[in-house]
Scaffold this motif. Structure first.
Motif, mmCIF file in Angstrom:
data_model
loop_
_atom_site.group_PDB
_atom_site.id
_atom_site.type_symbol
_atom_site.label_atom_id
_atom_site.label_comp_id
_atom_site.label_asym_id
_atom_site.label_seq_id
_atom_site.Cartn_x
_atom_site.Cartn_y
_atom_site.Cartn_z
ATOM 1 N N GLU A 208 -70.427 77.468 -60.714
ATOM 2 C CA GLU A 208 -69.569 78.222 -60.905
ATOM 3 C C GLU A 208 -68.290 77.607 -60.786
ATOM 4 O OE1 GLU A 208 -69.780 82.362 -59.727
ATOM 5 O OE2 GLU A 208 -71.669 82.658 -60.352
ATOM 6 N N THR B 29 -76.599 77.928 -59.297
ATOM 7 C CA THR B 29 -75.741 78.698 -60.145
ATOM 8 C C THR B 29 -74.402 78.741 -59.532
ATOM 9 O OG1 THR B 29 -77.820 79.886 -61.120
ATOM 10 C CG2 THR B 29 -75.705 80.714 -61.101
ATOM 11 N N LYS B 30 -74.573 79.346 -58.253
ATOM 12 C CA LYS B 30 -73.164 79.536 -57.504
ATOM 13 C C LYS B 30 -72.264 78.334 -57.453
ATOM 14 C CE LYS B 30 -71.850 82.788 -56.483
ATOM 15 N NZ LYS B 30 -70.998 83.623 -57.283
ATOM 16 N N ARG C 151 -82.208 78.291 -56.873
ATOM 17 C CA ARG C 151 -81.393 78.397 -58.346
ATOM 18 C C ARG C 151 -80.108 79.326 -58.047
ATOM 19 N NH1 ARG C 151 -85.329 81.872 -57.819
ATOM 20 N NH2 ARG C 151 -85.223 83.969 -58.664
#
Length: 157
Positions: free
Chosen positions: A61, A57-58, A53
């Motif tokens: 971005e 998530t990174k 995750r």
């Protein structure tokens, strides 16, 4: 077609991050019809699992997709299939060479050897620092593409 394989320990953090970043880079450069990229693990811990995750998530971005990516283990046959097999750290490279039974073949390399960094890509599974890993992956992926363009003149058109 030029085939690239990124490899780390579990294939949920670093190598899928490199796969997604490199795929995004070659799409922007309009080279997707000439370069194929995948990732794999030296272990069997996360076969079939999506990326971690923190990786998802990174990458989100930066609007980089991990859609459809699942963990798989490095196989002996990968040596014949891939032109570049890139371990994210020294330990990965050692394990890759053992698994593939290729103790010293130039197509197997350490990711940051393509840059001026003398360190390994740290594993954010343990460090929790997905930004540091991302920054190094961006730099390494660009260095790899530059290397490939030097070695394969058809990519520089």
């Amino acid at each position: 077609m030029i085939d690239v394989l990124f490899v780390c320990l579990g294939n949920i953090c670093r190598s899928p991050m490199a796969e997604a970043v490199f795929r995004n880079l070659i799409e922007k450069e309009k080279l997707s019809d000439q370069i194929k990229v995948e990732s794999a693990a030296t272990s069997a811990w996360h076969i079939g699992d999506p990326p971690h995750r923190g990786t998802i998530t990174k990458l989100a971005e930066y609007n980089i997709s991990t859609e459809g990516m699942t963990g798989r283990q490095l196989q002996k046959e990968d040596f014949q299939k891939f032109d570049y097999i890139i371990g994210m750290d020294h330990s990965n490279v050692t394990n890759i060479r053992q698994i593939l039974e290729q103790p010293d073949h130039p197509k197997v390399m350490r990711f940051l050897d393509l840059t001026e960094h003398e360190k390994d890509v740290p594993d954010p599974y343990y460090t929790g620092d997905f930004q540091e890993t991302y920054d190094l992956v961006i730099e390494g992926c660009q260095a790899l593409l530059d290397k490939m363009k030097r070695e394969h003149k058809e990519l520089s058109r």
